[in-house]
Design a protein around this motif. Structure first.
Motif, PDB file in Angstrom:
ATOM      1  N   ILE A   1       0.838  -1.205   0.000  1.00 45.75           N
ATOM      2  CA  ILE A   1       0.000   0.000   0.000  1.00 45.75           C
ATOM      3  C   ILE A   1       0.873   1.255   0.000  1.00 45.75           C
ATOM      4  O   ILE A   1       0.710   2.150  -0.824  1.00 45.75           O
ATOM      5  N   GLU A   2       1.807   1.323   0.944  1.00 47.29           N
ATOM      6  CA  GLU A   2       2.727   2.462   1.005  1.00 47.29           C
ATOM      7  C   GLU A   2       4.061   2.017   1.582  1.00 47.29           C
ATOM      8  O   GLU A   2       4.154   0.975   2.230  1.00 47.29           O
ATOM      9  N   GLY A   3       5.107   2.815   1.320  1.00 41.50           N
ATOM     10  CA  GLY A   3       6.444   2.464   1.779  1.00 41.50           C
ATOM     11  C   GLY A   3       7.131   1.572   0.764  1.00 41.50           C
ATOM     12  O   GLY A   3       6.938   1.712  -0.445  1.00 41.50           O
ATOM     13  N   SER A   4       7.954   0.643   1.223  1.00 39.87           N
ATOM     14  CA  SER A   4       8.631  -0.293   0.337  1.00 39.87           C
ATOM     15  C   SER A   4       8.826  -1.618   1.060  1.00 39.87           C
ATOM     16  O   SER A   4       8.958  -1.661   2.278  1.00 39.87           O
ATOM     17  N   VAL A   5       8.840  -2.698   0.273  1.00 35.76           N
ATOM     18  CA  VAL A   5       9.020  -4.038   0.817  1.00 35.76           C
ATOM     19  C   VAL A   5      10.020  -4.789  -0.059  1.00 35.76           C
ATOM     20  O   VAL A   5       9.875  -4.830  -1.282  1.00 35.76           O
ATOM     21  N   LYS A   6      11.010  -5.379   0.586  1.00 41.12           N
ATOM     22  CA  LYS A   6      11.953  -6.233  -0.125  1.00 41.12           C
ATOM     23  C   LYS A   6      11.550  -7.681   0.114  1.00 41.12           C
ATOM     24  O   LYS A   6      11.528  -8.156   1.245  1.00 41.12           O
ATOM     25  N   VAL A   7      11.204  -8.371  -0.958  1.00 40.68           N
ATOM     26  CA  VAL A   7      10.754  -9.768  -0.879  1.00 40.68           C
ATOM     27  C   VAL A   7      11.882 -10.671  -1.347  1.00 40.68           C
ATOM     28  O   VAL A   7      12.398 -10.502  -2.461  1.00 40.68           O
ATOM     29  N   THR A   8      12.252 -11.635  -0.494  1.00 41.93           N
ATOM     30  CA  THR A   8      13.388 -12.507  -0.787  1.00 41.93           C
ATOM     31  C   THR A   8      12.996 -13.970  -0.620  1.00 41.93           C
ATOM     32  O   THR A   8      12.308 -14.328   0.338  1.00 41.93           O
ATOM     33  N   GLN A   9      13.452 -14.804  -1.539  1.00 42.10           N
ATOM     34  CA  GLN A   9      13.230 -16.247  -1.427  1.00 42.10           C
ATOM     35  C   GLN A   9      14.043 -16.804  -0.262  1.00 42.10           C
ATOM     36  O   GLN A   9      15.216 -16.462  -0.090  1.00 42.10           O
ATOM     37  N   ASN A  10      13.435 -17.666   0.554  1.00 40.60           N
ATOM     38  CA  ASN A  10      14.158 -18.253   1.676  1.00 40.60           C
ATOM     39  C   ASN A  10      15.351 -19.084   1.229  1.00 40.60           C
ATOM     40  O   ASN A  10      16.431 -19.024   1.819  1.00 40.60           O
ATOM     41  N   LYS A  11      15.161 -19.889   0.185  1.00 43.19           N
ATOM     42  CA  LYS A  11      16.207 -20.806  -0.264  1.00 43.19           C
ATOM     43  C   LYS A  11      17.230 -20.145  -1.184  1.00 43.19           C
ATOM     44  O   LYS A  11      18.315 -20.676  -1.396  1.00 43.19           O
TER      45      LYS A  11
ATOM     46  N   LYS B   1      18.692 -16.401  -1.449  1.00 37.65           N
ATOM     47  CA  LYS B   1      18.728 -15.020  -0.972  1.00 37.65           C
ATOM     48  C   LYS B   1      19.016 -14.016  -2.092  1.00 37.65           C
ATOM     49  O   LYS B   1      18.714 -12.836  -1.965  1.00 37.65           O
ATOM     50  N   LYS B   2      19.593 -14.498  -3.192  1.00 38.66           N
ATOM     51  CA  LYS B   2      19.882 -13.597  -4.306  1.00 38.66           C
ATOM     52  C   LYS B   2      18.629 -13.298  -5.123  1.00 38.66           C
ATOM     53  O   LYS B   2      18.602 -12.326  -5.884  1.00 38.66           O
ATOM     54  N   ASN B   3      17.628 -14.141  -4.986  1.00 34.42           N
ATOM     55  CA  ASN B   3      16.386 -13.956  -5.730  1.00 34.42           C
ATOM     56  C   ASN B   3      15.440 -13.073  -4.917  1.00 34.42           C
ATOM     57  O   ASN B   3      14.712 -13.549  -4.048  1.00 34.42           O
ATOM     58  N   SER B   4      15.475 -11.773  -5.177  1.00 29.45           N
ATOM     59  CA  SER B   4      14.667 -10.827  -4.410  1.00 29.45           C
ATOM     60  C   SER B   4      14.196  -9.687  -5.302  1.00 29.45           C
ATOM     61  O   SER B   4      14.781  -9.423  -6.359  1.00 29.45           O
ATOM     62  N   ILE B   5      13.120  -9.035  -4.870  1.00 30.53           N
ATOM     63  CA  ILE B   5      12.609  -7.858  -5.588  1.00 30.53           C
ATOM     64  C   ILE B   5      12.178  -6.811  -4.549  1.00 30.53           C
ATOM     65  O   ILE B   5      11.945  -7.147  -3.386  1.00 30.53           O
ATOM     66  N   ILE B   6      12.096  -5.578  -4.968  1.00 28.56           N
ATOM     67  CA  ILE B   6      11.632  -4.500  -4.090  1.00 28.56           C
ATOM     68  C   ILE B   6      10.328  -3.944  -4.658  1.00 28.56           C
ATOM     69  O   ILE B   6      10.293  -3.449  -5.800  1.00 28.56           O
ATOM     70  N   LEU B   7       9.270  -4.049  -3.877  1.00 27.27           N
ATOM     71  CA  LEU B   7       7.967  -3.564  -4.325  1.00 27.27           C
ATOM     72  C   LEU B   7       7.823  -2.059  -4.111  1.00 27.27           C
ATOM     73  O   LEU B   7       8.326  -1.511  -3.131  1.00 27.27           O
ATOM     74  N   LYS B   8       7.084  -1.437  -5.018  1.00 25.58           N
ATOM     75  CA  LYS B   8       6.703  -0.039  -4.881  1.00 25.58           C
ATOM     76  C   LYS B   8       5.218   0.028  -4.512  1.00 25.58           C
ATOM     77  O   LYS B   8       4.495  -0.947  -4.701  1.00 25.58           O
TER      78      LYS B   8
END
Length: 323
Positions: free
Chosen positions: A202-212, A214-221
């Motif tokens: 909704i607001e701010g930012s979130v970094k989503v990372t795969q547990n297995k 760690k290099k596979n991640s994205i930052i949501l807007k």
């Protein structure tokens, strides 16, 4: 008078209950005021209560408390004021020490909040973060967060309004991914039987990372969502922001197939729904239901959109839908 407060000042309250008391004090202004008042009384009266003389100590403690309330002489008030500075130092020292010790002692002490089918709940965590839990959801969280970060674990669906702290990131873990934020609002859909995990920001930012991985991640807007299937993460704009109305007791669906809606209702109400003719449920539907209406009423409403029969096996908690 709160019994735990009396035990606290007589040094008889166990460590785990002391931590519970401090947590209650932090979230209850009336209890906090009583705690401070008793700290003042303890400092002024120079009490030194030990387990061996608890009854005697409590007797004099209550007597002194009574005298404070009844005696209005100016001299006594002046004496109390004189000791106020000392009392405040003792209070600050006592609270700081207790919180410091509890912060270290409770890093591994995890609380669990479970919300049953057809219900929802809201909780405010120790740092001020607010969490709403949907039906059939579980939140695991510590009574006190560590100095380095704030970690919780969610199974099911939750909406987070995270208190902002630049030095302590807030981390939400599910069965496959971790989400790291500082201060933001977002929704997590992570039912084990759903087959996917969805996060809407909704607001701010979130970094989503795969547990297995760690290099596979994205930052949501803001106004973006990520859907995780296995090792794949797909980012799009939030398609149905009204879906998050569930925290207000409303299940909202926008242009979704009836079969998909039924699968979600199965999770929300903890009932097995058997669809014998899936092809008749491919029609798409837009509408809203009140959570409190229950699964039977919602299915009756859906019958008006697409005709089907409902058979209920209450003993085995199974609903069968046929032509």
């Amino acid at each position: 008078m709160d019994e735990q407060l009396l035990q606290y000042f007589s040094n008889e309250l166990p460590v785990e209950e002391r931590l519970e008391l401090i947590h209650r004090i932090e979230n209850d202004n009336q209890l906090k005021a009583e705690f401070i008042r008793l700290q003042n009384l303890s400092a002024v009266s120079q009490l030194s209560i030990h387990p061996s003389d608890r009854n005697e100590g409590l007797k004099y403690f209550k007597l002194f408390d009574s005298r404070i309330k009844q005696n209005t002489q100016r001299k006594l008030l002046v004496n109390i004021a004189k000791y106020a500075a000392i009392a405040l130092i003792l209070i600050a020292s006592s609270i700081w020490t207790t919180l410091y010790l509890s912060g270290n002692a409770t890093e591994t002490a995890i609380n669990t909040l479970y919300v049953p089918a057809g219900q929802r709940a809201q909780i405010t965590l120790q740092d001020g973060t607010e969490v709403w839990l949907n039906a059939q959801s579980t939140l695991k969280y510590p009574s006190h967060f560590s100095k380095k970060n704030r970690e919780v674990e969610i199974t099911g669906e939750a909406f987070f309004d995270v208190a902002q702290e630049k030095k302590r990131p807030f981390i939400v873990s599910t069965q496959h991914i971790d989400m790291k934020v500082l201060g933001t609002q977002f929704n997590v859909y992570s039912y084990p039987d759903a087959g996917y995990i969805q996060t809407d920001l909704i607001e701010g930012s979130v970094k989503v990372t795969q547990n297995k991985d760690k290099k596979n991640s994205i930052i949501l807007k803001p106004n973006e969502q990520v859907i995780v299937y296995g090792n794949n993460m797909a980012v799009t704009n939030t398609l149905n922001p009204e879906h998050m109305l569930w925290k207000n007791g409303i299940y909202a669906f926008t242009n979704e197939r009836l079969i998909t809606i039924i699968e979600k209702l199965q999770l929300y109400y903890d009932v097995k729904i058997v669809v014998e003719d899936p092809e008749i449920f491919n029609v798409k539907y837009t509408g809203k239901f009140r959570q409190r209406d229950g699964i039977d009423e919602i299915l009756r409403i859906l019958q008006k959109i697409q005709s089907f029969k409902i058979e209920r096996d209450k003993e085995n908690n199974i609903i069968t839908l046929t032509k």
